[in-house]
Scaffold this active site. Structure first.
Site, mmCIF file in Angstrom:
data_model
loop_
_atom_site.group_PDB
_atom_site.id
_atom_site.type_symbol
_atom_site.label_atom_id
_atom_site.label_comp_id
_atom_site.label_asym_id
_atom_site.label_seq_id
_atom_site.Cartn_x
_atom_site.Cartn_y
_atom_site.Cartn_z
ATOM 1 N N ASN A 1 -10.382 0.364 1.336
ATOM 2 C CA ASN A 1 -8.934 0.394 1.160
ATOM 3 C C ASN A 1 -8.613 -0.003 -0.280
ATOM 4 O O ASN A 1 -8.770 -1.164 -0.644
ATOM 5 C CB ASN A 1 -8.299 -0.569 2.174
ATOM 6 N N HIS B 1 -2.913 6.935 3.909
ATOM 7 C CA HIS B 1 -3.438 5.723 3.269
ATOM 8 C C HIS B 1 -4.806 5.423 3.892
ATOM 9 O O HIS B 1 -4.956 5.422 5.117
ATOM 10 C CB HIS B 1 -2.450 4.580 3.483
ATOM 11 N N CYS C 1 0.818 -1.226 0.000
ATOM 12 C CA CYS C 1 0.000 0.000 0.000
ATOM 13 C C CYS C 1 0.846 1.267 0.000
ATOM 14 O O CYS C 1 0.326 2.362 -0.173
ATOM 15 C CB CYS C 1 -0.936 0.008 1.194
HETATM 16 N N1 ACO Z 1 -17.904 -8.604 10.834
HETATM 17 C C1 ACO Z 1 -18.169 -9.001 12.079
HETATM 18 N N2 ACO Z 1 -17.221 -9.444 12.921
HETATM 19 C C2 ACO Z 1 -15.959 -9.484 12.470
HETATM 20 C C3 ACO Z 1 -15.611 -9.080 11.186
HETATM 21 C C4 ACO Z 1 -16.638 -8.631 10.343
HETATM 22 N N3 ACO Z 1 -16.411 -8.211 9.091
HETATM 23 N N4 ACO Z 1 -14.280 -9.214 11.031
HETATM 24 C C5 ACO Z 1 -13.801 -9.674 12.196
HETATM 25 N N5 ACO Z 1 -14.818 -9.849 13.056
HETATM 26 C C6 ACO Z 1 -14.769 -10.356 14.424
HETATM 27 C C7 ACO Z 1 -13.546 -11.188 14.680
HETATM 28 O O1 ACO Z 1 -13.766 -12.506 14.261
HETATM 29 C C8 ACO Z 1 -13.383 -11.051 16.171
HETATM 30 O O2 ACO Z 1 -14.245 -11.962 16.774
HETATM 31 P P1 ACO Z 1 -13.746 -12.830 18.037
HETATM 32 O O3 ACO Z 1 -13.419 -11.805 19.088
HETATM 33 O O4 ACO Z 1 -14.938 -13.668 18.343
HETATM 34 O O5 ACO Z 1 -12.561 -13.573 17.559
HETATM 35 C C9 ACO Z 1 -13.909 -9.656 16.469
HETATM 36 O O6 ACO Z 1 -14.647 -9.250 15.317
HETATM 37 C C10 ACO Z 1 -12.829 -8.627 16.729
HETATM 38 O O7 ACO Z 1 -11.771 -8.816 15.809
HETATM 39 P P2 ACO Z 1 -10.524 -7.888 15.789
HETATM 40 O O8 ACO Z 1 -9.570 -8.379 14.755
HETATM 41 O O9 ACO Z 1 -10.012 -7.663 17.162
HETATM 42 O O10 ACO Z 1 -11.193 -6.518 15.315
HETATM 43 P P3 ACO Z 1 -10.511 -5.142 15.242
HETATM 44 O O11 ACO Z 1 -11.202 -4.171 16.085
HETATM 45 O O12 ACO Z 1 -9.014 -5.218 15.321
HETATM 46 O O13 ACO Z 1 -10.807 -4.730 13.721
HETATM 47 C C11 ACO Z 1 -9.758 -4.765 11.566
HETATM 48 C C12 ACO Z 1 -10.401 -5.585 12.666
HETATM 49 C C13 ACO Z 1 -10.788 -3.806 11.014
HETATM 50 C C14 ACO Z 1 -9.269 -5.693 10.458
HETATM 51 C C15 ACO Z 1 -8.583 -3.953 12.170
HETATM 52 O O14 ACO Z 1 -7.741 -4.818 12.892
HETATM 53 C C16 ACO Z 1 -7.762 -3.264 11.118
HETATM 54 O O15 ACO Z 1 -8.213 -2.354 10.445
HETATM 55 N N6 ACO Z 1 -6.465 -3.640 10.991
HETATM 56 C C17 ACO Z 1 -5.610 -3.000 10.011
HETATM 57 C C18 ACO Z 1 -5.872 -3.602 8.686
HETATM 58 C C19 ACO Z 1 -5.244 -2.830 7.586
HETATM 59 O O16 ACO Z 1 -5.093 -1.634 7.630
HETATM 60 N N7 ACO Z 1 -4.873 -3.572 6.549
HETATM 61 C C20 ACO Z 1 -4.431 -2.997 5.339
HETATM 62 C C21 ACO Z 1 -2.981 -2.769 5.338
HETATM 63 S S1 ACO Z 1 -2.517 -2.078 3.844
HETATM 64 C C22 ACO Z 1 -2.092 -3.301 2.756
HETATM 65 O O17 ACO Z 1 -0.930 -3.556 2.569
HETATM 66 C C23 ACO Z 1 -3.126 -4.048 1.987
#
Ligand code: ACO
Length: 365
Positions: free
Chosen positions: A284, A254, A114
């Site tokens: 994203n 980003h 990214c």
């Molecule tokens: N809908 C409902 N529940 C979900 C979903 C969804 N779409 N996705 C995950 N959950 C659940 C999980 O299973 C978890 O359940 P559990 O506690 O029973 O295991 C719960 O929600 C919480 O999961 P977390 O991973 O702790 O959620 P978090 O608040 O961290 O949010 C997210 C997840 C949005 C992915 C966040 O961690 C994030 O944005 N991380 C950065 C990702 C990013 O920026 N990636 C791109 C990088 S750039 C590139 O190179 C492509």
């Protein structure tokens, strides 16, 4: 003579098809409320059959060239930053070069996840400043919908398709792309990757069965890393330019997650209003996210000539970086192009012939 690399045109392309959070909730166990509160995303664009990274990139580039008033023939270099090239090879940039008819351009793809657009912008600007080239097209383009696992709710809600492009041109007036910091930490490679399709795990029935052809991510760890480096990279690039954070008018982060951007705003002690945002509508889009958000802000008049802005990104690798720009506006004040030496010789020759004819005419009277 000091040369500067100015951003003189910008363009974008997004697919027509909109996929809302409610649409996603019909496919996987998720909800609009969860996606919006955890990420800030409401909807994203999805490429249609027959729409590719190269076609989105070409549309964005053509718009940027039109705005800059640059003919494709006058482009020296095309860089396409992408994680979703049409092919492993040939380069998507070569397909774009052909589609544009940029007959004198070199072209290559750049893979820095990214952060690819920040890297590509830095390379093109430095080549212009060094005098190697005059005009470059820098494009970020993705069809991430083709590498997302639509059965994995952890990732499929985050990504979208699109492209953004800048035209960079050499000029003597100060401004444009000022400086960058580029960083990497490959020890975090496993946090975010597409395991197969490369040469370490070639495509095989077993790999497909294990769904290794799709993007995988440890969201929590990436989140932690992202909040840290958005802050540090922004501070570093501002200091490198000899400026202070107060001098910066806007930040183009980003567009991965609104909460990451809110954390960066807090760490940098800047109001969220200073951050350009459009992830609610596109999700994203990886390398396309920064040029897309700047495109919209520029079109809306939100960013103005003379202002300082920071482009800051992070992603797989782990790779991150930031670029500081002084926004130019549609075109820098241009000097008339220098005439080629043979034209100048011809012009002097014709002027001397005219003088001789006049002198001969006077003597003949
Ligand atoms: N809908 C409902 N529940 C979900 C979903 C969804 N779409 N996705 C995950 N959950 C659940 C999980 O299973 C978890 O359940 P559990 O506690 O029973 O295991 C719960 O929600 C919480 O999961 P977390 O991973 O702790 O959620 P978090 O608040 O961290 O949010 C997210 C997840 C949005 C992915 C966040 O961690 C994030 O944005 N991380 C950065 C990702 C990013 O920026 N990636 C791109 C990088 S750039 C590139 O190179 C492509």
């Amino acid at each position: 003579m000091t040369r500067y690399a100015h951003i003189t045109g910008w363009g974008h392309a997004v697919p027509d098809q909109v996929l809302t959070n409610d649409d996603l909730a019909r496919r996987v166990d998720t909800s609009d409320e969860w996606i919006r509160s955890r990420t800030g995303i409401r909807e994203r664009r999805i490429a249609a059959p027959g729409e590719y990274t190269s076609t989105l990139a070409t549309r964005a580039a053509a718009e940027a060239l039109r705005m800059a008033g640059v003919h494709p023939r006058d482009v020296d270099l095309i860089i396409v930053a992408t994680n979703t090239p049409d092919y492993i090879f040939p380069a998507t940039a070569a397909l774009v070069q052909d589609a544009l008819g940029a007959s004198k351009a070199g072209a290559f793809d750049l893979q820095a996840a990214c952060t690819g657009f920040v890297y590509a912008l830095t390379i093109a600007a430095d080549m212009i400043k060094a005098g190697g080239i005059h005009t470059a097209l820098v494009i970020g383009a993705e069809t991430l919908s083709r590498i997302v696992d639509w059965e994995d709710r952890n990732t499929c809600v985050l990504f979208g398709d699109g492209a953004g492009a800048f035209v960079l041109e050499a000029a003597e007036e100060p401004g444009g792309v000022i400086t960058s910091v580029l960083r990497a930490d490959g020890s975090g490679a496993e946090l975010l990757m597409l395991p197969t399709c490369g040469t370490r795990h070639p495509v095989s029935p077993k790999a497909l069965e294990e769904r290794l052809q799709y993007l995988r991510m440890n969201g929590r760890e990436v989140f932690r890393f992202a909040t840290r480096v958005m802050n540090s990279a922004t501070r570093e690039v501002v200091a490198k330019a000899g400026l202070s954070l107060e001098d910066i008018h806007w930040i183009a982060p980003h567009q991965a997650n609104r909460r990451i951007i809110e954390a960066a705003a807090k760490a940098l002690k800047r109001p969220l209003d200073d951050f350009l945002l459009n992830l609610d509508r596109y999700g994203n889009t990886s390398t396309a996210s920064i040029p897309l958000v700047i495109y919209e802000a520029a079109q809306e008049g939100r960013i103005q000539p003379g202002q300082y802005g920071v482009l800051v990104a992070f992603g797989a690798g782990l790779i991150w970086g930031a670029t500081l720009v002084q926004w130019t506006g549609p075109r820098p004040a241009r000097k008339p192009p220098r005439m080629a030496w043979h034209r100048r010789v011809a012009q002097v020759g014709s002027w001397m012939r005219r003088v001789r004819r006049q002198v001969e005419g006077l003597l003949a009277r």
